[in-house]
Design an enzyme around this catalytic site. Structure first.
Site, PDB file in Angstrom:
ATOM      1  N   ASN A 124     -69.231  38.744  68.938  1.00  0.00           N
ATOM      2  CA  ASN A 124     -69.043  39.380  70.255  1.00  0.00           C
ATOM      3  C   ASN A 124     -68.411  40.766  70.172  1.00  0.00           C
ATOM      4  OD1 ASN A 124     -68.406  39.247  73.348  1.00  0.00           O
ATOM      5  ND2 ASN A 124     -66.440  39.612  72.347  1.00  0.00           N
TER       6      ASN A 124
ATOM      7  N   TYR B  34     -75.386  53.027  71.871  1.00  0.00           N
ATOM      8  CA  TYR B  34     -75.038  51.650  72.254  1.00  0.00           C
ATOM      9  C   TYR B  34     -76.306  50.825  72.498  1.00  0.00           C
ATOM     10  CZ  TYR B  34     -73.153  47.830  75.105  1.00  0.00           C
ATOM     11  OH  TYR B  34     -72.826  46.595  75.606  1.00  0.00           O
TER      12      TYR B  34
END
Ligand code: NAP
Length: 254
Positions: free
Chosen positions: A88, A154
């Site tokens: 994560n 990203y």
């Protein structure tokens, strides 16, 4: 309805804040042993303390192969194995093309994508030895489905995680190890805090459910992928975004 995961062991990277903290807390509530991982040990320790005695904090930078190996070794040492990895940890600094340096690009890809590969690689020996494993990646809608100015690096890293996952799923299936990804929309976390109230207002207006997501919304989806009952699901994604990617236009919101 679901069989208990009580007593299984999960590692959650990026668990000192935000979505990772929500995942770690949800897994702790479900009775799992949880290793709470981030670079800042004090923050990880406070989340482990919230969860209880079966949680342990561990400081690791997912960009470091040595840190990831030490993280896996610590989990095996403390709990006797690793059943679940929630990959994560991630960062989302904004930079537009023209101002974005190669170092900026590398830093985001190294953390979000290479960090996923390194964390997965580190836990595989333990999962293979028990022939049972659940890996859940936190990807995003940004990159795989949508774009956002300032987040090209990203978006590349988050789409890259899904490409990584699909080939990994084929390699891991014979070991009874699944690998899936949640794709959050806009979730209220510390990481989003700096984006300002205009960002939040614009986002709420563009989400059919008219609210940003809570970390628990993501944690519940992760818990499904981690469950016994998800044994036959691998290489798949679940968008958790309040319907954000659905409308063709603002008019389509009704
Ligand atoms: P956050 O609140 O900023 O938390 C990020 C966590 O990752 C922190 O625990 C941080 O702790 C850790 N971290 C950062 N770099 C790390 C590294 N190199 N090694 C180990 N840990 C590291 O972020 P978030 O909003 O919860 O996002 C978590 C994940 O969800 C990310 O992968 C993000 O891309 C994804 N996501 C978030 C949203 C959203 O709306 N929030 C939407 C889609 C996807 P330290 O700094 O102490 O290491």
């Amino acid at each position: 309805m679901f069989k208990s995961l009580k007593g299984k062991t999960a590692i959650v990277t990026g668990a000192s804040k935000g979505i990772g903290r929500g995942i770690a807390r949800r897994l702790g509530e479900a009775g799992l042993n949880v290793m709470v991982v981030s670079r800042t040990i004090a923050d990880a320790e406070s989340v482990a303390a919230e969860i209880g005695p079966n949680a342990q904090a561990f400081a690791a930078d997912v960009t470091s192969p040595d840190d990831c190996a030490a993280m896996a070794a610590a989990a095996v040492n403390r709990y006797g194995g690793i059943d679940i990895l929630c990959a994560n940890a991630g960062i989302f600094p904004s930079a537009r093309l023209g101002e974005m340096t190669p170092a900026d690009f590398d830093h985001v890809v190294r953390t979000n994508l290479t960090g996923t590969f390194l964390a997965v690689s580190a836990v595989l020996p333990a999962m293979k030895s028990s022939r049972w494993g659940r890996i859940v990646i936190t990807s995003s809608i940004t990159g795989p489905i949508t774009g956002f100015a300032g987040w090209s690096h990203y978006g590349a890293s988050k789409a890259g995680q899904l490409g990584f996952m699909r080939s990994a799923a084929l390699e891991l299936a014979p070991w009874n190890i699944t690998i899936n990804a949640v794709m959050p929309g806009n979730i209220l976390t510390e990481g989003l805090d700096g984006l300002g109230s205009d960002y939040f207002k614009a986002m709420e207006a563009s989400i059919p459910m008219k609210r940003l997501g809570a970390v628990e919304d993501i944690a519940n989806a992760v818990l499904f992928f981690a469950s016994e009952e998800a044994a036959y699901v691998t290489g798949q994604t679940l968008v958790v975004d309040g319907g954000q990617v659905l409308p063709e236009t603002i008019a389509a919101m009704g």
